[in-house]
Design a protein around this motif. Structure first.
Motif, mmCIF file in Angstrom:
data_model
loop_
_atom_site.group_PDB
_atom_site.id
_atom_site.type_symbol
_atom_site.label_atom_id
_atom_site.label_comp_id
_atom_site.label_asym_id
_atom_site.label_seq_id
_atom_site.Cartn_x
_atom_site.Cartn_y
_atom_site.Cartn_z
ATOM 1 N N LEU A 252 0.854 -1.185 0.000
ATOM 2 C CA LEU A 252 0.000 0.000 0.000
ATOM 3 C C LEU A 252 0.890 1.235 0.000
ATOM 4 C CD1 LEU A 252 -2.931 1.119 0.225
ATOM 5 C CD2 LEU A 252 -2.536 1.259 2.688
ATOM 6 N N LEU A 253 0.777 2.039 -1.052
ATOM 7 C CA LEU A 253 1.520 3.288 -1.151
ATOM 8 C C LEU A 253 0.621 4.428 -0.704
ATOM 9 C CD1 LEU A 253 3.102 1.291 -2.997
ATOM 10 C CD2 LEU A 253 3.690 3.266 -4.419
ATOM 11 N N PRO A 254 1.131 5.320 0.139
ATOM 12 C CA PRO A 254 0.287 6.402 0.664
ATOM 13 C C PRO A 254 0.002 7.462 -0.394
ATOM 14 C CG PRO A 254 2.550 6.731 1.355
ATOM 15 C CD PRO A 254 2.515 5.393 0.648
ATOM 16 N N PRO A 255 -0.981 8.319 -0.137
ATOM 17 C CA PRO A 255 -1.261 9.414 -1.069
ATOM 18 C C PRO A 255 -0.042 10.318 -1.217
ATOM 19 C CG PRO A 255 -3.041 9.159 0.523
ATOM 20 C CD PRO A 255 -1.911 8.306 1.005
ATOM 21 N N SER A 256 0.096 10.928 -2.382
ATOM 22 C CA SER A 256 1.186 11.869 -2.645
ATOM 23 C C SER A 256 0.618 12.991 -3.512
ATOM 24 C CB SER A 256 2.356 11.170 -3.352
ATOM 25 O OG SER A 256 3.409 12.077 -3.615
ATOM 26 N N ALA A 257 -0.001 13.963 -2.836
ATOM 27 C CA ALA A 257 -0.652 15.067 -3.543
ATOM 28 C C ALA A 257 0.401 15.936 -4.238
ATOM 29 C CB ALA A 257 -1.466 15.878 -2.551
ATOM 30 N N PRO A 258 0.041 16.548 -5.343
ATOM 31 C CA PRO A 258 -1.288 16.521 -5.984
ATOM 32 C C PRO A 258 -1.443 15.411 -7.021
ATOM 33 C CG PRO A 258 0.067 18.144 -7.074
ATOM 34 C CD PRO A 258 0.927 17.564 -5.976
ATOM 35 N N VAL A 259 -0.333 14.733 -7.347
ATOM 36 C CA VAL A 259 -0.408 13.730 -8.416
ATOM 37 C C VAL A 259 -1.232 12.525 -8.003
ATOM 38 C CG1 VAL A 259 0.922 12.238 -9.950
ATOM 39 C CG2 VAL A 259 1.841 14.473 -9.288
ATOM 40 N N PHE A 260 -1.021 12.040 -6.784
ATOM 41 C CA PHE A 260 -1.730 10.849 -6.309
ATOM 42 C C PHE A 260 -2.492 11.202 -5.025
ATOM 43 C CE2 PHE A 260 2.233 9.200 -8.340
ATOM 44 C CZ PHE A 260 1.632 8.639 -9.458
ATOM 45 N N PRO A 261 -3.710 11.667 -5.137
ATOM 46 C CA PRO A 261 -4.469 12.081 -3.950
ATOM 47 C C PRO A 261 -4.943 10.922 -3.087
ATOM 48 C CG PRO A 261 -5.828 12.238 -5.924
ATOM 49 C CD PRO A 261 -4.446 11.905 -6.390
ATOM 50 N N ALA A 262 -4.923 9.694 -3.620
ATOM 51 C CA ALA A 262 -5.405 8.529 -2.872
ATOM 52 C C ALA A 262 -4.306 7.473 -2.770
ATOM 53 C CB ALA A 262 -6.639 7.938 -3.545
ATOM 54 N N SER A 263 -4.464 6.555 -1.834
ATOM 55 C CA SER A 263 -3.525 5.452 -1.685
ATOM 56 C C SER A 263 -3.578 4.563 -2.927
ATOM 57 C CB SER A 263 -3.873 4.628 -0.451
ATOM 58 O OG SER A 263 -3.795 5.413 0.717
ATOM 59 N N ASN B 225 4.471 0.898 2.310
ATOM 60 C CA ASN B 225 5.744 1.370 1.777
ATOM 61 C C ASN B 225 5.587 2.835 1.425
ATOM 62 O OD1 ASN B 225 8.045 2.031 0.329
ATOM 63 N ND2 ASN B 225 8.068 0.162 -0.893
ATOM 64 N N SER B 226 6.285 3.703 2.151
ATOM 65 C CA SER B 226 6.194 5.138 1.888
ATOM 66 C C SER B 226 7.470 5.689 1.254
ATOM 67 C CB SER B 226 5.906 5.892 3.199
ATOM 68 O OG SER B 226 6.936 5.663 4.144
ATOM 69 N N LEU B 227 8.407 4.792 0.916
ATOM 70 C CA LEU B 227 9.658 5.229 0.306
ATOM 71 C C LEU B 227 9.558 5.382 -1.201
ATOM 72 C CD1 LEU B 227 12.541 3.280 2.117
ATOM 73 C CD2 LEU B 227 11.913 5.686 2.345
ATOM 74 N N THR B 228 8.807 4.481 -1.840
ATOM 75 C CA THR B 228 8.745 4.438 -3.301
ATOM 76 C C THR B 228 7.414 4.973 -3.787
ATOM 77 O OG1 THR B 228 10.143 2.469 -3.239
ATOM 78 C CG2 THR B 228 9.047 2.952 -5.309
ATOM 79 N N SER B 229 7.460 5.877 -4.759
ATOM 80 C CA SER B 229 6.228 6.486 -5.259
ATOM 81 C C SER B 229 5.634 5.733 -6.438
ATOM 82 C CB SER B 229 6.506 7.935 -5.690
ATOM 83 O OG SER B 229 7.489 7.972 -6.718
ATOM 84 N N ASP B 230 6.370 4.778 -6.984
ATOM 85 C CA ASP B 230 5.932 4.039 -8.167
ATOM 86 C C ASP B 230 5.498 2.629 -7.770
ATOM 87 O OD1 ASP B 230 6.894 1.981 -10.435
ATOM 88 O OD2 ASP B 230 6.243 3.835 -11.385
#
Length: 366
Positions: free
Chosen positions: A273-284, A306-311
């Motif tokens: 599960l990757l956490p949200p990363s606004a504004p590109v990814f507002p949801a998990s 995993n909050s290290l990797t955005s992809d």
């Protein structure tokens, strides 16, 4: 060791009985385009934890040798089943016990999770009758980010979006290179990127060859990246054609739930599960499609954050690399906890208290 005594008059005869240690085999199977090093040091770390926290148990974590992930999944399942059968015979003979003395937990990453699930069901269904004991004695099946219900659609969407961005960057680099060396056919060439001008200035002493090589190399590298994410995802699905078959995918999960309820074989699935990363990814985000929250199998799905990797793809491929997954150590401890509890249910002993409902406490809403 166990000691018994018999008495005859004043004489006491002591008989020392040797009670062999239990044998626990934890088998790891990689996924699409994986290798022997897919799991990094995860199996050896897990083996150490289990050995230190279980009494009178021999623990071995073994990685299934790298196999060709092409063709039909059924062929790979058959090869794995043959390999596992041979391995278990060898281990049980060396251990000095009879058939069934080795207890086995199967662990599959990605497509390997589908492979071990199908292998388990093939062993169950190939018994001569319903009352025949299961052999090899598989007691648990753990999956790590396995697409039992397919890849999440956003994996494709995000890969294509990234590919488009990289394509634009590659075109910019190529255009800059052509402009610098007078190759552009445009009547109104755009000015080059400032960073590329710095490269050119640094290479002027060698007639611009360094700058040309650096820029051309960068463009080529970017070109290779343009479709790598998409190709990886597409090939991943292509390897297992029945992932497009919703009925077959649901049937596989139904089989795993039946294996757990009827044959007491523990089934758990860790999903990234990757956490949200606004504004590109507002949801998990997840790499795999999750079952409906109303489905009984959803309780068997466990979050691996995993909050290290955005992809999503990089997170999936780096699941067992602590430099790419900040949830790596928690994943290892939870895996050990589940295996210990599974072993305890099957008569093995542990020195620590484990949760009678392993994993369910970490299953949370996305």
């Amino acid at each position: 060791m166990a000691t018994t005594s018999t008495e005859s008059g004043d004489n006491t005869l002591q008989v020392v009985l040797h009670v062999p240690k239990d044998l626990l085999l934890v088998i790891f199977v990689h996924g699409f385009k994986g290798t022997d090093s897919t799991f990094e040091s995860f199996p050896s770390r897990l083996e150490h934890i289990l050995r230190e926290t279980m009494n009178n148990v021999i623990v071995e974590c073994i990685v299934f040798p790298a196999y060709e992930t092409k063709g039909e999944l059924d062929a790979a399942v058959e090869r794995f089943a043959d390999w596992l059968t041979t391995l278990v015979v060898q281990k049980e003979v060396a251990h000095g016990g009879g058939a069934g003395t080795a207890k086995i937990v199967l662990c599959g990453h990605s497509m390997g999770g589908l492979l071990v699930a199908d292998a388990l069901w093939s062993f169950i269904s190939s018994r001569p009758d319903e009352d025949a004991p299961l052999w090899p004695r598989i007691i648990g099946c753990l999956a790590f980010d396995s697409p039992y219900l397919g890849l999440h659609p956003y994996v494709f969407k995000n890969s294509v979006t990234k590919a488009t961005e990289l394509a634009g960057t590659a075109r910019t680099i190529a255009s800059d290179v052509l402009w610098l060396f007078g190759k552009s056919q445009s009547t109104s060439p755009k000015p080059p990127d400032p960073s590329l001008l710095q490269i050119t200035a640094a290479g002027e002493s060698s007639g611009g060859a360094v700058a040309a090589g650096a820029a051309a190399g960068a463009a080529y590298w970017r070109r290779d990246e343009i479709t790598s994410g998409y190709k990886w995802a597409f090939d991943h699905m292509k390897y297992v054609g029945n992932l497009w078959d919703e009925a077959a995918m649901n049937k596989r999960l139904d089989n795993m739930m039946l294996a757990e309820t009827k044959y007491r074989i523990v089934f758990k699935m860790f999903y990234l599960l990757l956490p949200p990363s606004a504004p590109v990814f507002p949801a998990s985000r997840t790499f795999v499609v999750l079952p409906s929250r109303s489905s009984p199998v959803f309780a068997n799905y466990i979050i691996a954050r995993n909050s290290l990797t955005s992809d999503e793809i990089k997170a999936h491929m780096g699941m067992f690399d602590p430099t790419q997954n900040d949830g790596y150590y928690e994943l290892g401890l939870e895996t050990a906890n589940i295996i210990r509890e599974t072993a305890r249910r099957n008569g093995m002993r542990s020195t620590v208290t484990t949760d009678p409902q392993p994993g369910t406490e970490t299953t949370a809403n996305q």
